[in-house]
Write a protein that holds these residues in place. Structure first.
Motif, PDB file in Angstrom:
ATOM      1  N   HIS A 150       0.860  -1.272  -0.030  1.00  0.00           N
ATOM      2  CA  HIS A 150       0.091  -0.048   0.020  1.00  0.00           C
ATOM      3  C   HIS A 150       0.847   1.433  -0.016  1.00  0.00           C
ATOM      4  CE1 HIS A 150      -2.209   3.513   1.982  1.00  0.00           C
ATOM      5  NE2 HIS A 150      -3.331   2.748   1.175  1.00  0.00           N
ATOM      6  N   ASP A 151       1.835   1.002   0.893  1.00  0.00           N
ATOM      7  CA  ASP A 151       2.642   2.554   0.946  1.00  0.00           C
ATOM      8  C   ASP A 151       3.822   2.703  -0.373  1.00  0.00           C
ATOM      9  OD1 ASP A 151       1.751   3.234   3.393  1.00  0.00           O
ATOM     10  OD2 ASP A 151       3.212   1.712   4.498  1.00  0.00           O
ATOM     11  N   VAL A 152       4.221   1.260  -0.805  1.00  0.00           N
ATOM     12  CA  VAL A 152       4.973   1.607  -1.972  1.00  0.00           C
ATOM     13  C   VAL A 152       4.098   2.126  -3.251  1.00  0.00           C
ATOM     14  CG1 VAL A 152       6.348   0.243  -3.576  1.00  0.00           C
ATOM     15  CG2 VAL A 152       6.287  -0.219  -1.400  1.00  0.00           C
ATOM     16  N   ALA A 153       2.908   1.708  -3.284  1.00  0.00           N
ATOM     17  CA  ALA A 153       1.934   2.378  -4.257  1.00  0.00           C
ATOM     18  C   ALA A 153       1.813   3.807  -4.019  1.00  0.00           C
ATOM     19  CB  ALA A 153       0.621   1.588  -4.112  1.00  0.00           C
ATOM     20  N   LEU A 154       1.818   4.402  -2.659  1.00  0.00           N
ATOM     21  CA  LEU A 154       1.376   5.629  -2.635  1.00  0.00           C
ATOM     22  C   LEU A 154       2.820   6.440  -2.854  1.00  0.00           C
ATOM     23  CD1 LEU A 154      -0.525   5.760   0.950  1.00  0.00           C
ATOM     24  CD2 LEU A 154      -1.348   6.266  -1.424  1.00  0.00           C
ATOM     25  N   MET A 155       3.824   5.989  -2.835  1.00  0.00           N
ATOM     26  CA  MET A 155       5.319   6.448  -3.151  1.00  0.00           C
ATOM     27  C   MET A 155       5.427   6.534  -4.397  1.00  0.00           C
ATOM     28  SD  MET A 155       9.052   5.112  -1.860  1.00  0.00           S
ATOM     29  CE  MET A 155       8.941   3.685  -2.832  1.00  0.00           C
ATOM     30  N   LEU A 156       4.653   5.741  -5.303  1.00  0.00           N
ATOM     31  CA  LEU A 156       4.723   5.572  -6.684  1.00  0.00           C
ATOM     32  C   LEU A 156       3.616   6.642  -7.345  1.00  0.00           C
ATOM     33  CD1 LEU A 156       5.747   2.027  -7.704  1.00  0.00           C
ATOM     34  CD2 LEU A 156       7.278   4.035  -7.573  1.00  0.00           C
ATOM     35  N   GLY A 157       2.898   7.178  -6.530  1.00  0.00           N
ATOM     36  CA  GLY A 157       1.832   7.814  -7.054  1.00  0.00           C
ATOM     37  C   GLY A 157       0.646   7.052  -7.569  1.00  0.00           C
ATOM     38  N   LEU A 158       0.496   5.833  -6.995  1.00  0.00           N
ATOM     39  CA  LEU A 158      -0.740   5.047  -7.711  1.00  0.00           C
ATOM     40  C   LEU A 158      -1.498   4.455  -6.504  1.00  0.00           C
ATOM     41  CD1 LEU A 158       1.695   2.664  -9.834  1.00  0.00           C
ATOM     42  CD2 LEU A 158       0.220   4.350 -10.434  1.00  0.00           C
ATOM     43  N   ARG A 159      -2.774   4.095  -7.016  1.00  0.00           N
ATOM     44  CA  ARG A 159      -3.610   3.389  -5.932  1.00  0.00           C
ATOM     45  C   ARG A 159      -3.083   2.092  -5.850  1.00  0.00           C
ATOM     46  NH1 ARG A 159      -8.794   5.681  -9.485  1.00  0.00           N
ATOM     47  NH2 ARG A 159      -9.123   7.523  -8.339  1.00  0.00           N
ATOM     48  N   PRO A 160      -3.383   1.408  -4.587  1.00  0.00           N
ATOM     49  CA  PRO A 160      -2.876   0.140  -4.498  1.00  0.00           C
ATOM     50  C   PRO A 160      -3.414  -0.710  -5.418  1.00  0.00           C
ATOM     51  CG  PRO A 160      -3.609   1.205  -2.281  1.00  0.00           C
ATOM     52  CD  PRO A 160      -4.076   2.160  -3.293  1.00  0.00           C
ATOM     53  N   GLU A 161      -4.650  -0.924  -5.779  1.00  0.00           N
ATOM     54  CA  GLU A 161      -5.179  -1.820  -6.794  1.00  0.00           C
ATOM     55  C   GLU A 161      -4.461  -1.431  -7.925  1.00  0.00           C
ATOM     56  OE1 GLU A 161      -8.221   1.503  -6.247  1.00  0.00           O
ATOM     57  OE2 GLU A 161      -6.934   0.373  -4.901  1.00  0.00           O
ATOM     58  N   THR A 162      -3.926  -0.409  -8.589  1.00  0.00           N
ATOM     59  CA  THR A 162      -3.522  -0.032  -9.750  1.00  0.00           C
ATOM     60  C   THR A 162      -1.950  -0.664  -9.679  1.00  0.00           C
ATOM     61  OG1 THR A 162      -4.619   1.836  -9.959  1.00  0.00           O
ATOM     62  CG2 THR A 162      -2.751   1.811 -11.312  1.00  0.00           C
ATOM     63  N   PHE A 163      -1.248  -0.547  -8.526  1.00  0.00           N
ATOM     64  CA  PHE A 163       0.026  -1.195  -8.088  1.00  0.00           C
ATOM     65  C   PHE A 163      -0.010  -2.663  -8.487  1.00  0.00           C
ATOM     66  CE2 PHE A 163       3.221  -2.697  -5.150  1.00  0.00           C
ATOM     67  CZ  PHE A 163       4.239  -2.395  -5.778  1.00  0.00           C
ATOM     68  N   SER A 164      -1.021  -3.403  -7.891  1.00  0.00           N
ATOM     69  CA  SER A 164      -1.251  -4.811  -7.956  1.00  0.00           C
ATOM     70  C   SER A 164      -1.370  -5.166  -9.374  1.00  0.00           C
ATOM     71  CB  SER A 164      -2.270  -5.223  -7.099  1.00  0.00           C
ATOM     72  OG  SER A 164      -2.117  -4.765  -5.503  1.00  0.00           O
ATOM     73  N   ARG A 165      -2.143  -4.477 -10.094  1.00  0.00           N
ATOM     74  CA  ARG A 165      -2.677  -4.967 -11.388  1.00  0.00           C
ATOM     75  C   ARG A 165      -1.305  -4.822 -12.236  1.00  0.00           C
ATOM     76  NH1 ARG A 165      -7.007  -2.013 -11.896  1.00  0.00           N
ATOM     77  NH2 ARG A 165      -5.830  -0.001 -12.788  1.00  0.00           N
ATOM     78  N   ALA A 166      -0.454  -3.728 -11.982  1.00  0.00           N
ATOM     79  CA  ALA A 166       0.751  -3.526 -12.859  1.00  0.00           C
ATOM     80  C   ALA A 166       1.670  -4.439 -12.574  1.00  0.00           C
ATOM     81  CB  ALA A 166       1.336  -2.068 -12.420  1.00  0.00           C
ATOM     82  N   LEU A 167       1.868  -5.131 -11.333  1.00  0.00           N
ATOM     83  CA  LEU A 167       2.602  -6.058 -11.111  1.00  0.00           C
ATOM     84  C   LEU A 167       2.247  -7.402 -11.710  1.00  0.00           C
ATOM     85  CD1 LEU A 167       3.243  -5.787  -7.207  1.00  0.00           C
ATOM     86  CD2 LEU A 167       4.911  -5.588  -9.054  1.00  0.00           C
ATOM     87  N   HIS A 168       0.756  -7.537 -11.631  1.00  0.00           N
ATOM     88  CA  HIS A 168       0.183  -8.832 -12.464  1.00  0.00           C
ATOM     89  C   HIS A 168       0.653  -8.860 -13.912  1.00  0.00           C
ATOM     90  CE1 HIS A 168      -2.578 -12.148 -12.900  1.00  0.00           C
ATOM     91  NE2 HIS A 168      -3.081 -11.460 -13.926  1.00  0.00           N
ATOM     92  N   GLU A 169       0.302  -7.823 -14.541  1.00  0.00           N
ATOM     93  CA  GLU A 169       0.670  -7.542 -16.004  1.00  0.00           C
ATOM     94  C   GLU A 169       2.212  -7.786 -16.007  1.00  0.00           C
ATOM     95  OE1 GLU A 169      -0.498  -3.701 -17.289  1.00  0.00           O
ATOM     96  OE2 GLU A 169      -2.671  -3.874 -16.532  1.00  0.00           O
ATOM     97  N   LEU A 170       3.099  -7.430 -15.437  1.00  0.00           N
ATOM     98  CA  LEU A 170       4.472  -7.774 -15.644  1.00  0.00           C
ATOM     99  C   LEU A 170       4.806  -9.196 -15.501  1.00  0.00           C
ATOM    100  CD1 LEU A 170       6.108  -4.434 -13.917  1.00  0.00           C
ATOM    101  CD2 LEU A 170       6.580  -4.852 -16.164  1.00  0.00           C
ATOM    102  N   GLU A 171       4.335  -9.786 -14.562  1.00  0.00           N
ATOM    103  CA  GLU A 171       4.242 -11.195 -14.144  1.00  0.00           C
ATOM    104  C   GLU A 171       3.702 -11.938 -15.435  1.00  0.00           C
ATOM    105  OE1 GLU A 171       4.117 -14.365 -10.650  1.00  0.00           O
ATOM    106  OE2 GLU A 171       2.509 -12.736 -10.538  1.00  0.00           O
ATOM    107  N   GLU A 172       2.581 -11.525 -16.129  1.00  0.00           N
ATOM    108  CA  GLU A 172       1.962 -12.349 -17.263  1.00  0.00           C
ATOM    109  C   GLU A 172       2.749 -12.241 -18.335  1.00  0.00           C
ATOM    110  OE1 GLU A 172      -2.243 -10.670 -17.701  1.00  0.00           O
ATOM    111  OE2 GLU A 172      -2.872 -12.933 -16.841  1.00  0.00           O
TER     112      GLU A 172
END
Length: 211
Positions: A175-197
């Protein structure tokens, strides 16, 4: 872990002579902060340099619109408060224990006395402040990068460079890493998922293998 080993891991002290380390060991003291407790907030007087020996610390500020902006999550071995040694009277950011955290505190006046006779120590403090300014540049860079996936990938690459390991570890809560990147937590998780896919990374909780 012994006190001298802890301080030897400090980025400010790691390259110093044993004599200087011994002087620092005489004046430092240990403090503990429970999870989510305030270490100090913006506007407070800075009393010295803090070295994290266990846990992590979230650094943030509040925007004009009242929104929390996470600047950094500092883990064990990192320092903060260096500006006090070079004349900064009050802190501009808020520091909160992200988990149960222990720190060493190097009191400002004691540190300044040791600084007078040790030029290498002064250079280390300046170097630490430069690293802090570089981190602020990263925050600005994140804001100017429109793609969420690109922000996350750049952050992973920076962590890989810093940690120099095949499997890197996310410092702090997602959650905090997402905020540090200026992202919502759900957006951060989705980006990680896309990179993994896409086969760029492999996730295991907070551990990431860069493929």
């Amino acid at each position: 872990m012994t006190k001298d080993k802890d301080i030897a891991n400090c980025p400010i002290c790691s390259s110093l002579e044993e004599k200087v380390i011994s002087e620092l060991l005489k004046v430092i003291h240990r403090k503990s902060f429970p999870k989510n407790s305030l270490i100090f907030e913006a506007g407070e007087e800075i009393t010295g340099i803090y070295l994290i020996i266990k846990g992590s610390v979230k650094v943030s500020k509040i925007s004009a619109g009242g929104k929390e902006i996470v600047l950094q999550v500092l883990g064990a071995g990192k320092t903060f408060g260096e500006g006090s040694i070079l004349g900064q009277e009050k802190n501009s950011d808020t520091f909160v224990a992200n988990e149960n955290t222990e720190v060493f505190v190097l009191p400002k006046r004691s540190f300044q006395e040791i600084l007078k006779s040790n030029a290498a120590l002064y250079q280390s403090v300046v170097g630490s402040l430069i690293r802090w300014l570089n981190n602020l540049n990263v925050v600005i860079e994140n804001i100017n990068t429109p793609s969420a996936k690109e922000r996350v990938w750049m952050h992973i690459c920076r962590l890989k460079e810093e940690q120099q390991q095949a499997i890197i570890h996310l410092e702090g809560k997602k959650h905090d890493v997402a905020l540090m990147l200026g992202l919502r937590p759900e957006t951060f998780s989705r980006a990680l998922h896309e990179l993994e896919e896409e086969g760029q990374i492999k996730m295991n909780h907070k551990q990431i293998q860069v493929l």
